[in-house]
Scaffold this active site. Structure first.
Site, PDB file in Angstrom:
ATOM      1  N   SER A 148       1.026  -1.133  -0.085  1.00  0.00           N
ATOM      2  CA  SER A 148       0.070  -0.059   0.047  1.00  0.00           C
ATOM      3  C   SER A 148       0.847   0.983   0.031  1.00  0.00           C
ATOM      4  O   SER A 148       0.236   2.478  -0.347  1.00  0.00           O
ATOM      5  CB  SER A 148      -0.898   0.105   1.294  1.00  0.00           C
ATOM      6  OG  SER A 148      -0.396  -0.463   2.450  1.00  0.00           O
ATOM      7  N   SER A 165       4.492   0.783  -0.974  1.00  0.00           N
ATOM      8  CA  SER A 165       5.678   0.608  -1.447  1.00  0.00           C
ATOM      9  C   SER A 165       5.744  -0.131  -2.593  1.00  0.00           C
ATOM     10  O   SER A 165       4.768  -0.854  -2.946  1.00  0.00           O
ATOM     11  CB  SER A 165       6.452  -0.223  -0.121  1.00  0.00           C
ATOM     12  OG  SER A 165       5.924  -1.489  -0.045  1.00  0.00           O
ATOM     13  N   LYS A 174      13.025  -2.616  -1.146  1.00  0.00           N
ATOM     14  CA  LYS A 174      11.516  -2.089  -0.844  1.00  0.00           C
ATOM     15  C   LYS A 174      11.688  -0.524  -0.826  1.00  0.00           C
ATOM     16  O   LYS A 174      12.625   0.167  -0.095  1.00  0.00           O
ATOM     17  CB  LYS A 174      11.203  -2.589   0.746  1.00  0.00           C
ATOM     18  CG  LYS A 174       9.829  -1.957   1.181  1.00  0.00           C
ATOM     19  CD  LYS A 174       9.147  -2.874   2.279  1.00  0.00           C
ATOM     20  CE  LYS A 174       7.773  -2.255   2.621  1.00  0.00           C
ATOM     21  NZ  LYS A 174       6.971  -3.212   3.652  1.00  0.00           N
ATOM     22  N   GLU A 208      16.375  -9.426   2.554  1.00  0.00           N
ATOM     23  CA  GLU A 208      16.722 -10.715   1.912  1.00  0.00           C
ATOM     24  C   GLU A 208      15.747 -11.027   1.065  1.00  0.00           C
ATOM     25  O   GLU A 208      14.395 -10.984   1.221  1.00  0.00           O
ATOM     26  CB  GLU A 208      16.699 -11.595   3.374  1.00  0.00           C
ATOM     27  CG  GLU A 208      16.133 -13.035   3.061  1.00  0.00           C
ATOM     28  CD  GLU A 208      16.306 -13.739   4.521  1.00  0.00           C
ATOM     29  OE1 GLU A 208      15.843 -13.454   5.702  1.00  0.00           O
ATOM     30  OE2 GLU A 208      16.446 -14.950   4.470  1.00  0.00           O
ATOM     31  N   CYS A 267      13.157 -13.400  -1.031  1.00  0.00           N
ATOM     32  CA  CYS A 267      12.550 -14.364  -0.891  1.00  0.00           C
ATOM     33  C   CYS A 267      11.986 -14.825  -2.276  1.00  0.00           C
ATOM     34  O   CYS A 267      10.883 -14.412  -2.644  1.00  0.00           O
ATOM     35  CB  CYS A 267      11.161 -14.353   0.034  1.00  0.00           C
ATOM     36  SG  CYS A 267      11.836 -13.863   1.623  1.00  0.00           S
ATOM     37  N   GLU A 315       5.040 -15.490  -2.662  1.00  0.00           N
ATOM     38  CA  GLU A 315       4.036 -15.347  -1.570  1.00  0.00           C
ATOM     39  C   GLU A 315       3.371 -16.953  -1.216  1.00  0.00           C
ATOM     40  O   GLU A 315       3.174 -17.656  -2.397  1.00  0.00           O
ATOM     41  CB  GLU A 315       2.862 -14.557  -1.875  1.00  0.00           C
ATOM     42  CG  GLU A 315       3.381 -13.182  -1.830  1.00  0.00           C
ATOM     43  CD  GLU A 315       2.384 -12.215  -2.261  1.00  0.00           C
ATOM     44  OE1 GLU A 315       1.081 -12.566  -2.187  1.00  0.00           O
ATOM     45  OE2 GLU A 315       2.560 -11.071  -2.642  1.00  0.00           O
ATOM     46  N   ASP A 326      -1.100  -8.783  11.202  1.00  0.00           N
ATOM     47  CA  ASP A 326      -1.685  -8.928   9.808  1.00  0.00           C
ATOM     48  C   ASP A 326      -1.101 -10.315   9.247  1.00  0.00           C
ATOM     49  O   ASP A 326      -0.549 -10.164   7.994  1.00  0.00           O
ATOM     50  CB  ASP A 326      -1.185  -7.886   9.208  1.00  0.00           C
ATOM     51  CG  ASP A 326      -1.858  -7.409   8.117  1.00  0.00           C
ATOM     52  OD1 ASP A 326      -3.114  -8.251   7.632  1.00  0.00           O
ATOM     53  OD2 ASP A 326      -1.553  -6.632   7.025  1.00  0.00           O
ATOM     54  N   GLU A 344      -0.517 -13.693   2.107  1.00  0.00           N
ATOM     55  CA  GLU A 344       0.287 -12.601   1.324  1.00  0.00           C
ATOM     56  C   GLU A 344       1.536 -12.204   1.881  1.00  0.00           C
ATOM     57  O   GLU A 344       2.400 -11.730   1.440  1.00  0.00           O
ATOM     58  CB  GLU A 344      -0.392 -11.399   0.866  1.00  0.00           C
ATOM     59  CG  GLU A 344      -1.699 -11.851   0.072  1.00  0.00           C
ATOM     60  CD  GLU A 344      -3.138 -12.277   0.750  1.00  0.00           C
ATOM     61  OE1 GLU A 344      -2.972 -12.797   1.618  1.00  0.00           O
ATOM     62  OE2 GLU A 344      -3.973 -11.956   0.041  1.00  0.00           O
ATOM     63  N   ASP A 378       6.067  -7.771   6.643  1.00  0.00           N
ATOM     64  CA  ASP A 378       5.386  -6.801   6.876  1.00  0.00           C
ATOM     65  C   ASP A 378       4.910  -6.623   8.341  1.00  0.00           C
ATOM     66  O   ASP A 378       3.878  -7.078   8.792  1.00  0.00           O
ATOM     67  CB  ASP A 378       3.702  -7.076   6.078  1.00  0.00           C
ATOM     68  CG  ASP A 378       3.009  -5.805   5.989  1.00  0.00           C
ATOM     69  OD1 ASP A 378       3.490  -4.717   6.401  1.00  0.00           O
ATOM     70  OD2 ASP A 378       1.983  -6.065   5.118  1.00  0.00           O
TER      71      ASP A 378
END
Ligand code: ATP
Length: 296
Positions: free
Chosen positions: A44, A46, A63, A112, A114, A118, A157, A161, A175
């Site tokens: 939202s 980035s 990011k 890092e 990934c 997701e 959260d 995702e 996040d």
């Protein structure tokens, strides 16, 4: 634009009152030190891009956050919070922050990378996961939650995702912008108390007590775990509806169904994770000072 400079060099160093020494300090890098690969995701506030440091050849997930957007949306505290937490946390299941830097327009976090993407996309591609696959991811998530809760942190959260996979398929949670600390982050960051005000989390995974305006507890993450286990085994979250309003109604009524193919063990686990906690509303720190039931 001049107001992007509102975020000064010290912006990511926590609150004004305390200076923190970071394990991943601001590096003297610029965006030109990297060659860029694919877009890994959009948040939202980035954009996350695969970026390889030209001199070392090491690839990161960079990011990139727009300062103007952060100022406009008043989200600097959440950015700071994520930066401070990622710097302090140390667990194989928590994404590692390697460095940060900034220029006039953007803040950058070198994470890092990934490469497995997701967990959400794994579920989508496979329609649903096998019991063995779901057990593996649920076990890693429980280990991560045990670590976070042991640090006094509630993620708030958790959802597929925000669970990424490494190249070799292990889980990494990302996040931390919505996290809550039971010790108020030792005063390191000024996050407003969530008591009865803002709704934090994502509609499908939010717990009934949070919907009811109560503060998040460790149980909030356990509720999300129940939703994630269900989603891995069934292919969709248990309370998903056409609108957020209907989703919230289903959550409040604990209205979900088990498909035929789910084993008794899986149903039992999900049932218990999605149970309203018996101890909901107990203020443990106030227990001995709170009014007791009348003695008959
Ligand atoms: P949100 O709207 O969820 O708060 P955000 O702005 O905080 O988003 P993230 O959730 O951190 O951004 O990242 C956005 C997306 O970028 C993620 O969903 C994921 O797909 C991808 N991403 C983030 N970090 C990484 C990483 N370390 N490696 C690979 N992909 C990543």
């Amino acid at each position: 634009p001049p107001n992007t400079r509102v975020i000064q060099d010290s912006a990511l160093s926590g609150s004004n009152s305390k200076r923190i020494s970071f394990r991943a300090p601001q590096a003297p890098f610029t965006a030109k030190d990297f060659s860029y690969g694919k877009l890994l995701g959009l948040g939202s506030y980035s954009k996350v891009v695969q970026a390889t440091k030209k001199d070392t050849g090491v690839t990161y997930a960079l990011k990139i956050m727009d300062k103007l957007h952060i100022v406009k949306e008043n989200t600097l505290n959440y950015v700071k919070l994520e930066r401070i937490l990622l710097d302090q946390l140390d667990h194989p299941g928590v994404v590692q922050l390697h460095f940060t830097f900034q220029d006039a327009h953007y803040l950058y976090m070198g994470l890092e990378c990934c490469e497995g993407g997701e967990l959400f996309h794994q579920i989508q591609r496979k329609k649903r996961l096998s019991v063995d696959e779901a057990r593996f991811y649920a076990s890693e998530l429980i280990d991560i939650m045990e670590y976070l809760h042991g640090q006094g942190l509630i993620h708030r959260d958790l959802k597929p995702e925000n669970l990424l996979l490494t190249r070799d398929g292990h889980l990494k949670v990302i996040d931390f912008g919505s996290a809550k600390s039971i010790n108020n982050f030792n005063g390191l960051v000024d996050i407003p108390d969530d008591k009865g005000c803002t709704l934090v989390g994502t509609a499908e995974y939010v717990s009934p007590e949070v919907l009811d305006g109560q503060p998040a507890t460790m149980g909030t993450d356990l509720w999300a775990l129940g939703c994630i286990v269900y989603q891995m085994l069934v292919g969709r979250p248990p309370f998903k509806c056409a609108t957020e309003y209907l989703t919230f109604q289903k959550i409040l009524n604990r209205d979900f169904e088990f498909p035929e193919f789910l084993s008794a063990e899986a149903r039992d686990l999900i049932d218990r994770l999605l149970a309203h906690s018996f101890f909901q509303g107990t203020e443990w720190s106030e227990l001995w000072k709170s009014p007791a039931p009348l003695v008959a």
